[in-house]
Write a protein that holds these residues in place. Structure first.
Motif, PDB file in Angstrom:
ATOM      1  N   ILE A  62      43.363  51.786  22.088  1.00 34.68           N
ATOM      2  CA  ILE A  62      43.180  50.593  22.744  1.00 34.68           C
ATOM      3  C   ILE A  62      44.359  50.107  23.693  1.00 34.68           C
ATOM      4  O   ILE A  62      45.342  50.634  23.270  1.00 34.68           O
ATOM      5  N   TYR A  76      40.547  41.763  20.818  1.00 36.11           N
ATOM      6  CA  TYR A  76      39.516  42.736  20.018  1.00 36.11           C
ATOM      7  C   TYR A  76      38.834  42.134  18.953  1.00 36.11           C
ATOM      8  O   TYR A  76      39.412  41.217  18.384  1.00 36.11           O
ATOM      9  N   ARG A  89      36.113  45.544  22.305  1.00 36.46           N
ATOM     10  CA  ARG A  89      36.930  44.428  23.042  1.00 36.46           C
ATOM     11  C   ARG A  89      36.088  43.410  23.438  1.00 36.46           C
ATOM     12  O   ARG A  89      34.735  43.572  23.914  1.00 36.46           O
TER      13      ARG A  89
END
Length: 391
Positions: A303, A308, A386
C-alpha cells in the motif's frame, strides 16, 4: 547471420560440466594419446572442446575432423566442427556442418543453439522458441545461461513465442522461472514482465515455484514486482489488498519461504488451532498465554499513501466480538500506523480505518496483536481495501 559463438561456447562449457558429451574416466583430453583405440575417440572429443575453449580455430578444425572420422553419425562432432570453422572465418562450410548436424536429432546443444540463433537473426520467433524448447528439454540446467534466454526476455515477440511453447508444460519451466533470481537490472524487469504475461495466458506455476522469484525480489526491495507475480501465479485467493484473507492456504510450514502468506509465529506462548469452514477457508483459534501482547498474525501489505478500510473477525468462546485482537501497520524502520474508528459491523466483524500519510515505506506489514487472554480468540475473514476503490 550472427554465429552466436559466445552462446555456443557456453553450451559446450555446460555440457562438459554435466558430462553430456563424453562420460566416465575418458573425459580428459590428455589421455587421447595413451588410451586404447576403442576409448581414444571420446578423449579426442575432449581435445576438441579444449581447443574451442581456447578459441584456437585451426587446432579445433584439425581435431574435429579426426573426431568425425571416429564417429561420423555423431551430431556433436559435426557441430564442434561447425564451431571450429566459424572461428577460422569459414562460415559457409560451418553452415553446412550445422545443416548436417541438424538432421541428426535434437540432442546436441550446440546444434540447437546455432539454429536458434539463426531463427533469432531472421526474426522467426516460433522457430527460435522451438529450438530453445528442444534444447532445454534435454538440458534444463542451461536455463540459467543469460546468452541463451536474453532475446526471449527482452523481445516481447520472442518471449510470447516461448510462452506458447510453455503451454505444453515442459519440465524445464521450473528451472527457467527459478533462474530469474540470477538476473539484474533491465533483464530482471523484462523477465518479470514475461512471467506476468505467462500467467495471463493461464499458465501459472503456483506458490512454491513463484516463491523462488518472489522471495529474492522482496529481499532486493522490489516489492511491487514481487507482489504482482505472487498475485498472478499463486493460487491464494485475494481479498482486496490481502492475500488469502480466509486463511484457506494457511500452513505454518511455509511461513518463512512464501512471503505474501500469513505468518504466525511458532511460539510456546501462542496456542493456535484451525477451524475449517464450509467455504474452504479456515478460522484460527488463538490464545496468548504470555503476560504481554504479541503479534499473532502478519502479512506484507503493498500500500502507498491514502486511507484504507480493514475488516476482520475476532470473537470469544461465547460468540461475542472480542477486542483482544488489535491491528496496526508497521514498517521495517519502526514506523507505525494505528487503526482508527474501530466499529462493529452488523455481520459481527470489526471494521477500522488506517490513514497512511508517510509514503516512504516500500512495504508495510499488517500485524494483528493479540492481548493476553484466558480464553481462545477465533480470528479470520480479513479484508483490506483503499477507500473509494472497493473491497
Amino acid at each position: 547471420m550472427t554465429w552466436g559463438l559466445g552462446a555456443i561456447a557456453a553450451a559446450y562449457a555446460v555440457v562438459a560440466l554435466a558430462a553430456g558429451a563424453d562420460r566416465g574416466a575418458v573425459n580428459t583430453s590428455a589421455l587421447a594419446g595413451v588410451l586404447p583405440s576403442a576409448l581414444a575417440p571420446n578423449a579426442r572429443m575432449a581435445q576438441v572442446r579444449d581447443a574451442l575453449a581456447r578459441r584456437d580455430g585451426p587446432a579445433a578444425v584439425k581435431l574435429a575432423r579426426a573426431s568425425i572420422l571416429d564417429a561420423p553419425l555423431d551430431a556433436r562432432r559435426l557441430s564442434a566442427y561447425g564451431v571450429a570453422l566459424g572461428l577460422t572465418g569459414n562460415s559457409a562450410k560451418g553452415y553446412d556442418a550445422f545443416l548436417l548436424a541438424g538432421q541428426m536429432g535434437w540432442r546436441d546443444p550446440a546444434t540447437q543453439i546455432f539454429w536458434m540463433q539463426a531463427a533469432l537473426d531472421l526474426g522467426d520467433a516460433p522457430v527460435a522458441a522451438m529450438r530453445l524448447d528442444g534444447l532445454l528439454r534435454t538440458r534444463p540446467q542451461m536455463a540459467d545461461q543469460a546468452e541463451l534466454t536474453g532475446a526471449f526476455d527482452t523481445n516481447a515477440n520472442f518471449g510470447d513465442a516461448l510462452i506458447a511453447r510453455m503451454q505444453a508444460k515442459p519440465e524445464w519451466i521450473s528451472a527457467y522461472v527459478g533462474s530469474t533470481r540470477l538476473l539484474e537490472g533491465d533483464r530482471l524487469n523484462s523477465r518479470v514482465a514475461l512471467l506476468e504475461r505467462m500467467a495471463g495466458t493461464g499458465l501459472k506455476v503456483g506458490c512454491e515455484q513463484i516463491a523462488q522469484v518472489v522471495d529474492p525480489l522482496t529481499r532486493r526491495g522490489m516489492f511491487d514486482a514481487a507482489f504482482g507475480l505472487w498475485r498472478s501465479h499463486c493460487d491464494d485467493r485475494p481479498a482486496g489488498l490481502i492475500m488469502d484473507g480466509e486463511f484457506a492456504a494457511y500452513n505454518p510450514a511455509y511461513e518463512e519461504t512464501l512471503p505474501f502468506r500469513w505468518r504466525v509465529p511458532a511460539s510456546g506462548d501462542l496456542n493456535v488451532s484451525e477451524e475449517p469452514q464450509k467455504s474452504g477457508g479456515k478460522l484460527l483459534e488463538m490464545r496468548n498465554v504470555s503476560p504481554t501482547p504479541m503479534v499473532a498474525a502478519s502479512q506484507l501489505a503493498m500500500i502507498g499513501g491514502g486511507q484504507y478500510r480493514l475488516t476482520w473477525l475476532a470473537r470469544d468462546t461465547t460468540g461475542r466480538a472480542s477486542v483482544s485482537m488489535v491491528p496496526r501497520l508497521w514498517c521495517a524502520d519502526a514506523k507505525q500506523v494505528d487503526a482508527q474508528d474501530r466499529t462493529l459491523l452488523p455481520d459481527g466483524r470489526w471494521q477500522a480505518v488506517f490513514k497512511v500519510s508517510d509514503q516512504s515505506c516500500s512495504a508495510w506489514s499488517l500485524q494483528f496483536t493479540l492481548q493476553p487472554t484466558s480464553y481462545p480468540v477465533t480470528f479470520g475473514s480479513v479484508t483490506m481495501a483503499r477507500d473509494g476503490v472497493g473491497r
